[in-house]
Structure formats: structure tokens, C-alpha cells
Design a protein around this motif. Structure first.
Motif, PDB file in Angstrom:
ATOM      1  N   LYS A 195       0.830  -1.221   0.000  1.00 31.68           N
ATOM      2  CA  LYS A 195       0.000   0.000   0.000  1.00 31.68           C
ATOM      3  C   LYS A 195       0.860   1.265   0.000  1.00 31.68           C
ATOM      4  CE  LYS A 195      -4.036  -2.142   0.799  1.00 31.68           C
ATOM      5  NZ  LYS A 195      -4.101  -2.961  -0.418  1.00 31.68           N
ATOM      6  N   THR A 237       0.552   4.322  -0.433  1.00 30.30           N
ATOM      7  CA  THR A 237      -0.318   5.496  -0.495  1.00 30.30           C
ATOM      8  C   THR A 237      -0.382   6.138   0.883  1.00 30.30           C
ATOM      9  OG1 THR A 237      -1.646   4.275  -2.080  1.00 30.30           O
ATOM     10  CG2 THR A 237      -2.643   6.237  -1.146  1.00 30.30           C
ATOM     11  N   GLY A 287      -1.263   7.494   4.283  1.00 29.68           N
ATOM     12  CA  GLY A 287      -2.352   7.224   5.204  1.00 29.68           C
ATOM     13  C   GLY A 287      -2.954   5.831   5.124  1.00 29.68           C
ATOM     14  N   MET A 288      -2.511   5.032   4.139  1.00 35.94           N
ATOM     15  CA  MET A 288      -3.096   3.688   3.995  1.00 35.94           C
ATOM     16  C   MET A 288      -2.382   2.698   4.904  1.00 35.94           C
ATOM     17  SD  MET A 288      -5.617   3.113   1.883  1.00 35.94           S
ATOM     18  CE  MET A 288      -5.458   1.627   0.911  1.00 35.94           C
ATOM     19  N   TYR A 293       7.471   4.583   3.996  1.00 40.50           N
ATOM     20  CA  TYR A 293       6.868   4.710   2.672  1.00 40.50           C
ATOM     21  C   TYR A 293       7.575   3.819   1.653  1.00 40.50           C
ATOM     22  CZ  TYR A 293       5.618   6.832  -1.812  1.00 40.50           C
ATOM     23  OH  TYR A 293       5.217   7.039  -3.099  1.00 40.50           O
ATOM     24  N   ARG A 330       8.080  13.289   6.689  1.00 42.55           N
ATOM     25  CA  ARG A 330       7.029  12.883   5.753  1.00 42.55           C
ATOM     26  C   ARG A 330       7.198  11.407   5.397  1.00 42.55           C
ATOM     27  NH1 ARG A 330       3.100  15.670   5.663  1.00 42.55           N
ATOM     28  NH2 ARG A 330       3.384  17.897   5.810  1.00 42.55           N
ATOM     29  N   GLY A 331       6.096  10.678   5.390  1.00 43.90           N
ATOM     30  CA  GLY A 331       6.151   9.288   4.949  1.00 43.90           C
ATOM     31  C   GLY A 331       6.741   8.317   5.958  1.00 43.90           C
ATOM     32  N   SER A 332       6.907   8.761   7.215  1.00 44.79           N
ATOM     33  CA  SER A 332       7.487   7.853   8.202  1.00 44.79           C
ATOM     34  C   SER A 332       6.414   7.012   8.895  1.00 44.79           C
ATOM     35  CB  SER A 332       8.289   8.644   9.240  1.00 44.79           C
ATOM     36  OG  SER A 332       7.468   9.614   9.857  1.00 44.79           O
ATOM     37  N   GLY A 333       5.144   7.286   8.625  1.00 44.77           N
ATOM     38  CA  GLY A 333       4.099   6.421   9.157  1.00 44.77           C
ATOM     39  C   GLY A 333       3.288   6.987  10.310  1.00 44.77           C
ATOM     40  N   LYS A 334       3.236   8.303  10.425  1.00 47.56           N
ATOM     41  CA  LYS A 334       2.512   8.905  11.543  1.00 47.56           C
ATOM     42  C   LYS A 334       1.003   8.684  11.449  1.00 47.56           C
ATOM     43  CE  LYS A 334       4.267  12.868  10.369  1.00 47.56           C
ATOM     44  NZ  LYS A 334       5.147  12.433   9.263  1.00 47.56           N
ATOM     45  N   THR A 335       0.450   8.960  10.276  1.00 50.66           N
ATOM     46  CA  THR A 335      -1.002   8.840  10.127  1.00 50.66           C
ATOM     47  C   THR A 335      -1.457   7.396  10.337  1.00 50.66           C
ATOM     48  OG1 THR A 335      -1.006  10.710   8.619  1.00 50.66           O
ATOM     49  CG2 THR A 335      -2.927   9.269   8.548  1.00 50.66           C
ATOM     50  N   VAL A 336      -0.698   6.479   9.741  1.00 49.67           N
ATOM     51  CA  VAL A 336      -1.031   5.062   9.891  1.00 49.67           C
ATOM     52  C   VAL A 336      -1.010   4.657  11.369  1.00 49.67           C
ATOM     53  CG1 VAL A 336       0.017   2.777   9.531  1.00 49.67           C
ATOM     54  CG2 VAL A 336      -0.378   4.294   7.582  1.00 49.67           C
ATOM     55  N   THR A 342       9.090   1.022   2.213  1.00 49.71           N
ATOM     56  CA  THR A 342       8.804  -0.414   2.406  1.00 49.71           C
ATOM     57  C   THR A 342       7.623  -0.807   1.519  1.00 49.71           C
ATOM     58  OG1 THR A 342       7.232  -0.173   4.255  1.00 49.71           O
ATOM     59  CG2 THR A 342       9.568  -0.406   4.835  1.00 49.71           C
ATOM     60  N   GLN A 343       6.654   0.099   1.409  1.00 48.70           N
ATOM     61  CA  GLN A 343       5.464  -0.214   0.615  1.00 48.70           C
ATOM     62  C   GLN A 343       5.718   0.003  -0.874  1.00 48.70           C
ATOM     63  OE1 GLN A 343       2.843  -1.761   2.202  1.00 48.70           O
ATOM     64  NE2 GLN A 343       4.447  -1.642   3.746  1.00 48.70           N
ATOM     65  N   MET A 402       5.106  -2.429  10.519  1.00 50.41           N
ATOM     66  CA  MET A 402       6.475  -2.765  10.931  1.00 50.41           C
ATOM     67  C   MET A 402       6.988  -1.808  11.998  1.00 50.41           C
ATOM     68  SD  MET A 402       8.086  -3.095   7.123  1.00 50.41           S
ATOM     69  CE  MET A 402       7.113  -3.712   5.742  1.00 50.41           C
TER      70      MET A 402
END
Ligand SMILES: Nc1ncnc2c1ncn2[C@@H]1O[C@H](COP(=O)(O)OP(=O)(O)OP(=O)(O)O)[C@@H](O)[C@H]1O
Ligand SMILES: [Mg+2]
Length: 372
Positions: free
Chosen positions: A8, A10, A12-13, A242, A49-55, A244-245, A19
Motif C-alpha cells: 500500500k 499510499t 495514510g493507507m 513509505y 514525511r512518509g514515516s508512518g505517523k497517520t497510519v 517499504t510499501q 512494521m
């Protein structure tokens, strides 16, 4: 079995395997169990950015929901207090609620009808929290993009949360944002309470963990992968969430093309997949980050490229042939734009993986934008 790309890439997905977040999840879960005032109930999540905060916010929300808590998610680009009120007034949506929702929660539904339309934010908020606590549940507020939060609204929310904690009510607040911006926010005088929040900085995910998760994801999707191919793939992600996906997605897609002959991801697939992922990352993320910078800011970045690791700010100024004060003004802009970050006093480094390589590889094209 039908082959569907499981990755994924994208914003926020939620990824197929989350991980490197075990300790944060544990801190939060302990916080929920330990009761009012537990450190895990007030948390700040920071990272580039893209480090996975929203997820991660989504995941913590799911944990709270599973415990029967009410979860309200807000983003700083809306009127936050208004959004919280609207969500608290809305009937509880059952959608997305997975496990263990207990009846008291539904009974604890805020009967907003009894409160007048002009009830203040504080009244509504406190009433909701007390009702939820009385029924054995609680309220979690998640706040995303906190670096852009309106200071006044943030202050109102923080003071309501603080008051409820003092009253030993069940309330939790988790806010997430870009590291430098969040630190700035916490420097506001009215927000001292938030400085106590437990800090979770989303560092890079250990490569062996990336490797394990990639393998599990690939195997569950119906493909397989050998050890060499796997380790090349994991290394290319640099442990950046980000990537990784994105790397997973591109490699998987490359291998999918020969699925009628072999379901094994080979080293050639990995090589081509990584190249495609890098290209996409370069244009979607790195180029976007570099767009609309002034020429001296770009020169600052190229001056940093001469160092393999962090750069001394004095050295950078020297290479640019500018005064330290002058160079510092560009440094500040670059930090605010989240392109670089300060690693220690007097040192800066790139915030995003592969930025240095990207700059070097595209030097001519980037300077051409400035007519050079
Ligand atoms: N723990 C994780 N493990 C694997 N992949 C992840 C993890 N967290 C996030 N991702 C993936 O990384 C990408 C970015 O995630 P997310 O949008 O949460 O980042 P972010 O830090 O909120 O970025 P931004 O600052 O741009 O809002 C998504 O593709 C997501 O699936
Ligand atoms: Mg985000």
C-alpha cells in the motif's frame, strides 16, 4: 488463488504488516489499562514525511475502539474544536468498529439533544468524557498534522484534556506531526501541558524487521522469494516506512508478470522493481520537496552533498561562499520545508532517504530550472 498486490504505497493507507511499532503500541495499550494520568494516554508522534505517523494514529484508534472507547480523529487543517463537537454529536458509527464493542459505549452515546446548540466546546467535551468514563469507556482524540495546528484551538483542547485528567476521567490525546514543527508548537507558552506528552519519534525501521514483514506479506499474497532477493529488497527501503510499501509494490508487480511460469520473486525482479520504485519516489516525493526553492536554498543542499553523513553548518556556508548568518537563513527555510533537519547543534542532515543521491544524479536538470 487470485494474485493481488498486497502493498500500500499510499499516504495514510494501513500497510499489510505494521512494521517496527511494537513498543509504541505497547506504551499506548498500557496507558489505556493503567487508568487516568497514565503516560501512554498523552502522546506525541513525530517523524518526517512518509514515516508512518497517520497510519500509527489509525492503529492506536483501533486499539482504543477495541477497548470500547470512543475515538475522534481531527486534522489541523479544519476547525479542530468544531470538528470534535460535530463528531461527538454525531451518532456512533459502527462502521470500522472491529472487536469487543460493548453495550455501555452505545448507552454512553452523548445525548447532545439535551445540550443547547450554543453549549461551549468545553461543556460538550467534558460532558462526553464524563459520560464515557461513567460507562467504563473513555475518549481518545487523535490529531494529525499537528505542526500546522492553530495555537488557540490546540490550547483549548489541551486545557480540556488536562482538566479531565485531573478529574480522573478516561481521556487520551495523541498528536502527530513533522518533528521540527511539533517542537515549535510545544514552545508556545499556552501549550506547556503538551510538553509532558510521551514522545515517540518514528525512527527508521530495523532492516531485519522490514525483511521479515516483506517475506510474510509476499508469501501471504501467493508469491515467494529467496533470501538474496529478499535482503536486497529490504536494504533498498532504508527502513523508511513509505519505501517499504513502494519497493514492495513495484517488485511484486514486476514478478507478477511471470506468475504463469514462476511464482518466485527473483533477483532480476528485485533489481527492476527497486529501480522503478526509486524513480517513482524521486519524482513523487523528492522532486516535489525540491519544487519552488530559491537558488541559494538549492545551492545549500548541493553544498551538503559533499558530506557522506551530517554536514557542519559552518562548512556548508564556507562552501557556498556566504556568511554564516546568510547561510543560516536558507538552512531555516530548508528545515521548515522538512527537507533537512538539525541532528545536533551546528549540524544538519537530509530528512528523506536518497535525497543526496537524487540531487547528485539530477544536478544538471535541477540547476537548469534556474537558467544555469
Ligand atoms: N509501520 C509501518 N510499516 C510499514 N509500512 C508503513 C508503516 N507505517 C506507514 N507505512 C506506509 O508508509 C506510507 C506513509 O505512511 P503515512 O501516510 O502514515 O506517513 P506520514 O508520516 O503520515 O506521512 P505525512 O507526513 O506525509 O503525512 C504509507 O504507504 C503506509 O502504508
Ligand atoms: Mg500523515
Amino acid at each position: 488463488m487470485e494474485l493481488i498486490n498486497p502493498f500500500k504505497p499510499t499516504a495514510g493507507m494501513t500497510p499489510p504488516v505494521l512494521m517496527g511499532r511494537e513498543s509504541v503500541l505497547e506504551d499506548f495499550s498500557d496507558g489505556l489499562l493503567e487508568g487516568p494520568g497514565a503516560p501512554g494516554r498523552l502522546m506525541r508522534i513525530t517523524g518526517p514525511r512518509g514515516s508512518g505517523k497517520t497510519v500509527l494514529l489509525t492503529e492506536l484508534g483501533e486499539m482504543a475502539l477495541a477497548k470500547g472507547w470512543r475515538v475522534v480523529n481531527v486534522v489541523s487543517d479544519e476547525d479542530m474544536c468544531d470538528s470534535i463537537v460535530r463528531q461527538l454529536r454525531a451518532p456512533l458509527r459502527m462502521k470500522g468498529v472491529k472487536v469487543g464493542v460493548t453495550l455501555p459505549v452505545i448507552a454512553a452515546e452523548l445525548d447532545a439533544g439535551l445540550l443547547s446548540e450554543d453549549a461551549t466546546f468545553r461543556e460538550l467535551f467534558e460532558r462526553a468524557v464524563r459520560k464515557l468514563t461513567d460507562s467504563g469507556a473513555g475518549l481518545l482524540i487523535t490529531l494529525d498534522e499537528a505542526q500546522n495546528a492553530d495555537r488557540d484551538a490546540m490550547g483549548t483542547i489541551a486545557s480540556c484534556v488536562q482538566l479531565m485528567i485531573r478529574e480522573r476521567q478516561n481521556v487520551a490525546l495523541v498528536f502527530a506531526g513533522i518533528t521540527t514543527g511539533v517542537l515549535d508548537l510545544l514552545n508556545s507558552k499556552s501549550l506547556t501541558f503538551l510538553r509532558r506528552a510521551k514522545s515517540e519519534e518514528l525512527a527508521n525501521i530495523p532492516i531485519n524487521e522490514v525483511s521479515r514483514a516483506l517475506k510474510a506479506t509476499i508469501e501471504r499474497s501467493g508469491l515467494s522469494i529467496g533470501d538474496n532477493a529478499l535482503s536486497a529488497m529490504a536494504a533498498a527501503t532504508e527502513g523508511y516506512a513509505y519505501l517499504t510499501q513502494l519497493v514492495g509494490y513495484s517488485v511484486w508487480r514486476t514478478a507478477r508478470r511471470h506468475a504463469d511460469v514462476s511464482l518466485q520473486i527473483n533477483e532480476d525482479d528485485v533489481e527492476r522493481g527497486i529501480a522503478a520504485a526509486r524513480k517513482e519516489y524521486g519524482s513523487a516525493v523528492l522532486d516535489t520537496a525540491l519544487a519552488d526553492l530559491t537558488l541559494p536554498a538549492v545551492e545549500y543542499l548541493f553544498a551538503m552533498c559533499e558530506d557522506a553523513g551530517a554536514s557542519a553548518t559552518g562548512k556548508v556556508a564556507e562552501r557556498m561562499g556566504r556568511s554564516t548568518a546568510d547561510a543560516n537563513s536558507y538552512r531555516r527555510i530548508l528545515i521548515a520545508r522538512q527537507i533537512i533537519e538539525s541532528t545536533a547543534t551546528g549540524y544538519v542532515a537530509f530528512s528523506l532517504p536518497y535525497m543526496r543521491e537524487h540531487l547528485i544524479a539530477n544536478r544538471g536538470r535541477i540547476f537548469a530550472r534556474y537558467g544555469l
